[in-house]
Motif scaffolding. Structure first.
Motif, PDB file in Angstrom:
ATOM      1  N   LYS A  39       0.856  -1.175   0.000  1.00 13.35           N
ATOM      2  CA  LYS A  39       0.000   0.000   0.000  1.00 13.35           C
ATOM      3  C   LYS A  39       0.890   1.221   0.000  1.00 13.35           C
ATOM      4  CE  LYS A  39      -4.028  -1.883   2.187  1.00 13.35           C
ATOM      5  NZ  LYS A  39      -5.012  -1.763   3.243  1.00 13.35           N
ATOM      6  N   ARG A  40       0.514   2.204  -0.791  1.00  7.33           N
ATOM      7  CA  ARG A  40       1.305   3.416  -0.920  1.00  7.33           C
ATOM      8  C   ARG A  40       0.533   4.559  -0.302  1.00  7.33           C
ATOM      9  NH1 ARG A  40       3.490   5.372  -6.686  1.00  7.33           N
ATOM     10  NH2 ARG A  40       3.059   7.433  -5.970  1.00  7.33           N
ATOM     11  N   VAL A  41       1.176   5.387   0.439  1.00  3.60           N
ATOM     12  CA  VAL A  41       0.547   6.560   1.024  1.00  3.60           C
ATOM     13  C   VAL A  41       1.065   7.769   0.271  1.00  3.60           C
ATOM     14  CG1 VAL A  41       0.282   7.918   3.114  1.00  3.60           C
ATOM     15  CG2 VAL A  41       0.448   5.444   3.266  1.00  3.60           C
ATOM     16  N   ALA A  42       0.182   8.598  -0.206  1.00  3.72           N
ATOM     17  CA  ALA A  42       0.595   9.773  -0.967  1.00  3.72           C
ATOM     18  C   ALA A  42      -0.140  10.987  -0.443  1.00  3.72           C
ATOM     19  CB  ALA A  42       0.290   9.572  -2.450  1.00  3.72           C
ATOM     20  N   ASN A  43       0.492  12.123  -0.548  1.00  8.36           N
ATOM     21  CA  ASN A  43      -0.158  13.354  -0.122  1.00  8.36           C
ATOM     22  C   ASN A  43      -1.297  13.714  -1.051  1.00  8.36           C
ATOM     23  OD1 ASN A  43       1.290  13.871   2.172  1.00  8.36           O
ATOM     24  ND2 ASN A  43       2.870  15.011   1.088  1.00  8.36           N
ATOM     25  N   LEU A  44      -2.229  14.449  -0.521  1.00  8.73           N
ATOM     26  CA  LEU A  44      -3.389  14.883  -1.283  1.00  8.73           C
ATOM     27  C   LEU A  44      -3.205  16.347  -1.642  1.00  8.73           C
ATOM     28  CD1 LEU A  44      -6.051  13.269   1.073  1.00  8.73           C
ATOM     29  CD2 LEU A  44      -5.055  12.303  -0.982  1.00  8.73           C
ATOM     30  N   ARG A  45      -3.389  16.668  -2.911  1.00  8.30           N
ATOM     31  CA  ARG A  45      -3.267  18.057  -3.336  1.00  8.30           C
ATOM     32  C   ARG A  45      -4.448  18.835  -2.768  1.00  8.30           C
ATOM     33  NH1 ARG A  45       0.071  15.698  -6.483  1.00  8.30           N
ATOM     34  NH2 ARG A  45       1.083  16.263  -8.351  1.00  8.30           N
ATOM     35  N   THR A  46      -4.139  19.930  -2.075  1.00  2.00           N
ATOM     36  CA  THR A  46      -5.158  20.655  -1.339  1.00  2.00           C
ATOM     37  C   THR A  46      -5.000  22.152  -1.517  1.00  2.00           C
ATOM     38  OG1 THR A  46      -5.096  18.918   0.340  1.00  2.00           O
ATOM     39  CG2 THR A  46      -6.163  20.969   0.954  1.00  2.00           C
ATOM     40  N   ASP A  47      -6.125  22.840  -1.709  1.00  2.51           N
ATOM     41  CA  ASP A  47      -6.173  24.302  -1.666  1.00  2.51           C
ATOM     42  C   ASP A  47      -6.876  24.672  -0.369  1.00  2.51           C
ATOM     43  OD1 ASP A  47      -5.060  24.450  -4.202  1.00  2.51           O
ATOM     44  OD2 ASP A  47      -7.004  24.596  -5.196  1.00  2.51           O
ATOM     45  N   ILE A  48      -6.297  25.599   0.385  1.00  2.00           N
ATOM     46  CA  ILE A  48      -6.899  26.040   1.640  1.00  2.00           C
ATOM     47  C   ILE A  48      -7.087  27.542   1.562  1.00  2.00           C
ATOM     48  CG2 ILE A  48      -6.660  26.138   4.152  1.00  2.00           C
ATOM     49  CD1 ILE A  48      -4.686  23.777   3.904  1.00  2.00           C
ATOM     50  N   SER A  49      -8.319  27.972   1.810  1.00  2.00           N
ATOM     51  CA  SER A  49      -8.611  29.409   1.803  1.00  2.00           C
ATOM     52  C   SER A  49      -9.241  29.794   3.137  1.00  2.00           C
ATOM     53  CB  SER A  49      -9.532  29.771   0.634  1.00  2.00           C
ATOM     54  OG  SER A  49     -10.742  29.052   0.716  1.00  2.00           O
ATOM     55  N   GLU A  50      -9.250  31.096   3.412  1.00  2.00           N
ATOM     56  CA  GLU A  50      -9.760  31.597   4.679  1.00  2.00           C
ATOM     57  C   GLU A  50     -10.674  32.779   4.437  1.00  2.00           C
ATOM     58  OE1 GLU A  50      -7.918  33.408   8.850  1.00  2.00           O
ATOM     59  OE2 GLU A  50      -6.661  33.289   7.066  1.00  2.00           O
ATOM     60  N   ASP A  51     -11.730  32.864   5.232  1.00  6.64           N
ATOM     61  CA  ASP A  51     -12.572  34.047   5.259  1.00  6.64           C
ATOM     62  C   ASP A  51     -12.876  34.365   6.718  1.00  6.64           C
ATOM     63  OD1 ASP A  51     -14.625  32.330   6.038  1.00  6.64           O
ATOM     64  OD2 ASP A  51     -15.633  32.365   4.113  1.00  6.64           O
ATOM     65  N   ASP A  52     -13.796  35.282   6.967  1.00  9.30           N
ATOM     66  CA  ASP A  52     -14.105  35.685   8.340  1.00  9.30           C
ATOM     67  C   ASP A  52     -14.673  34.540   9.171  1.00  9.30           C
ATOM     68  OD1 ASP A  52     -13.301  38.209   7.667  1.00  9.30           O
ATOM     69  OD2 ASP A  52     -15.327  38.971   7.324  1.00  9.30           O
ATOM     70  N   LYS A  53     -15.410  33.637   8.544  1.00  6.12           N
ATOM     71  CA  LYS A  53     -16.092  32.568   9.271  1.00  6.12           C
ATOM     72  C   LYS A  53     -15.219  31.341   9.536  1.00  6.12           C
ATOM     73  CE  LYS A  53     -20.549  33.880   7.409  1.00  6.12           C
ATOM     74  NZ  LYS A  53     -21.684  33.484   6.596  1.00  6.12           N
ATOM     75  N   GLY A  54     -14.287  31.061   8.621  1.00  4.72           N
ATOM     76  CA  GLY A  54     -13.492  29.852   8.807  1.00  4.72           C
ATOM     77  C   GLY A  54     -12.558  29.569   7.653  1.00  4.72           C
ATOM     78  N   TYR A  55     -12.260  28.283   7.504  1.00  2.90           N
ATOM     79  CA  TYR A  55     -11.319  27.813   6.497  1.00  2.90           C
ATOM     80  C   TYR A  55     -12.030  26.857   5.547  1.00  2.90           C
ATOM     81  CZ  TYR A  55      -8.253  29.465  10.177  1.00  2.90           C
ATOM     82  OH  TYR A  55      -7.655  30.232  11.136  1.00  2.90           O
ATOM     83  N   LYS A  56     -11.617  26.895   4.294  1.00  4.37           N
ATOM     84  CA  LYS A  56     -12.171  25.976   3.296  1.00  4.37           C
ATOM     85  C   LYS A  56     -11.023  25.158   2.720  1.00  4.37           C
ATOM     86  CE  LYS A  56     -15.508  26.671   0.263  1.00  4.37           C
ATOM     87  NZ  LYS A  56     -16.269  27.225  -0.850  1.00  4.37           N
ATOM     88  N   PHE A  57     -11.179  23.824   2.787  1.00  4.14           N
ATOM     89  CA  PHE A  57     -10.221  22.884   2.220  1.00  4.14           C
ATOM     90  C   PHE A  57     -10.842  22.300   0.963  1.00  4.14           C
ATOM     91  CE2 PHE A  57      -9.249  23.181   6.624  1.00  4.14           C
ATOM     92  CZ  PHE A  57      -7.916  22.879   6.789  1.00  4.14           C
ATOM     93  N   GLU A  58     -10.129  22.335  -0.134  1.00  3.20           N
ATOM     94  CA  GLU A  58     -10.558  21.688  -1.375  1.00  3.20           C
ATOM     95  C   GLU A  58      -9.480  20.672  -1.733  1.00  3.20           C
ATOM     96  OE1 GLU A  58     -13.206  24.805  -3.787  1.00  3.20           O
ATOM     97  OE2 GLU A  58     -11.129  25.456  -3.482  1.00  3.20           O
ATOM     98  N   VAL A  59      -9.838  19.387  -1.614  1.00  2.29           N
ATOM     99  CA  VAL A  59      -8.887  18.297  -1.744  1.00  2.29           C
ATOM    100  C   VAL A  59      -9.205  17.486  -2.990  1.00  2.29           C
ATOM    101  CG1 VAL A  59      -7.882  16.302  -0.571  1.00  2.29           C
ATOM    102  CG2 VAL A  59      -8.819  18.190   0.784  1.00  2.29           C
ATOM    103  N   ASP A  60      -8.218  17.305  -3.861  1.00  2.00           N
ATOM    104  CA  ASP A  60      -8.396  16.501  -5.066  1.00  2.00           C
ATOM    105  C   ASP A  60      -8.322  15.019  -4.714  1.00  2.00           C
ATOM    106  OD1 ASP A  60      -8.656  18.682  -6.700  1.00  2.00           O
ATOM    107  OD2 ASP A  60      -6.597  18.639  -7.445  1.00  2.00           O
ATOM    108  N   LEU A  61      -9.382  14.292  -5.053  1.00  2.00           N
ATOM    109  CA  LEU A  61      -9.446  12.844  -4.852  1.00  2.00           C
ATOM    110  C   LEU A  61      -9.997  12.171  -6.104  1.00  2.00           C
ATOM    111  CD1 LEU A  61     -10.892  12.844  -1.232  1.00  2.00           C
ATOM    112  CD2 LEU A  61      -8.600  12.155  -1.922  1.00  2.00           C
ATOM    113  N   PRO A  62      -9.306  12.325  -7.245  1.00  3.16           N
ATOM    114  CA  PRO A  62      -9.827  11.723  -8.470  1.00  3.16           C
ATOM    115  C   PRO A  62      -9.848  10.210  -8.383  1.00  3.16           C
ATOM    116  CG  PRO A  62      -7.586  12.486  -8.796  1.00  3.16           C
ATOM    117  CD  PRO A  62      -8.005  12.959  -7.433  1.00  3.16           C
TER     118      PRO A  62
END
Length: 152
Positions: A39-62
């Motif tokens: 089994k191979r473990v690989a990092n997930l490509r992620t964009d993280i953004s921030e606004d006044d309310k919190g954080y948004k993670f967008e993770v690529d899982l094709p």
């Protein structure tokens, strides 16, 4: 340990996985050619953004289904884990001689420090077209209680 040409795709990811304990390592030895790849473990490509309310993670899982993805909040870390379910191989697939096989079954996992006092109940997640979107609210700031000290 698995060695490959630096110009091959995935060399840097393989190197970092092994360096930081992600991959279990593969051998180029003759004895391992017919065995199951680890089994191979690989990092997930992620964009993280921030606004006044919190954080948004967008993770690529094709290539993953929603049922193959899990999210856990533990000790101030948000951990995303995606693992392909083992599927029954048909007889035709067993007899197929591959010249190169780049798609693999395995585990992808990554943890993100999200800070103290994050409550799991406030985290919202959705999965659409191979992209996992997670909204993590910022913690409420603690108000310090005002204490009056009497002077003797």
């Amino acid at each position: 340990m698995y060695y490959t040409n630096i110009f091959n795709d995935g060399f840097v990811e393989d190197f970092l996985d092994e360096l930081f304990g992600g991959a279990t390592g593969r051998s180029c030895g003759e004895e391992n050619k017919k065995s199951q790849p680890p089994k191979r473990v690989a990092n997930l490509r992620t964009d993280i953004s921030e606004d006044d309310k919190g954080y948004k993670f967008e993770v690529d899982l094709p290539g993953f289904d929603k049922s193959e993805v899990s999210i856990e909040l533990k000790n101030d870390y948000l951990t995303i884990r995606a693992e392909h379910a083992e599927k029954e191989e048909n007889k035709e697939a067993e007899e197929t001689k591959y010249l190169r096989k780049e798609r693999y079954k395995g585990l992808r996992q990554r943890s993100y420090y999200v800070g103290e006092n994050i409550k799991a109940e406030g985290i919202k997640a959705s999965f659409n077209n191979g992209v996992l979107t997670i909204d993590v609210p910022k913690p409420e700031p603690k108000e310090e209680a005002k204490v009056t000290i009497n002077i003797d």
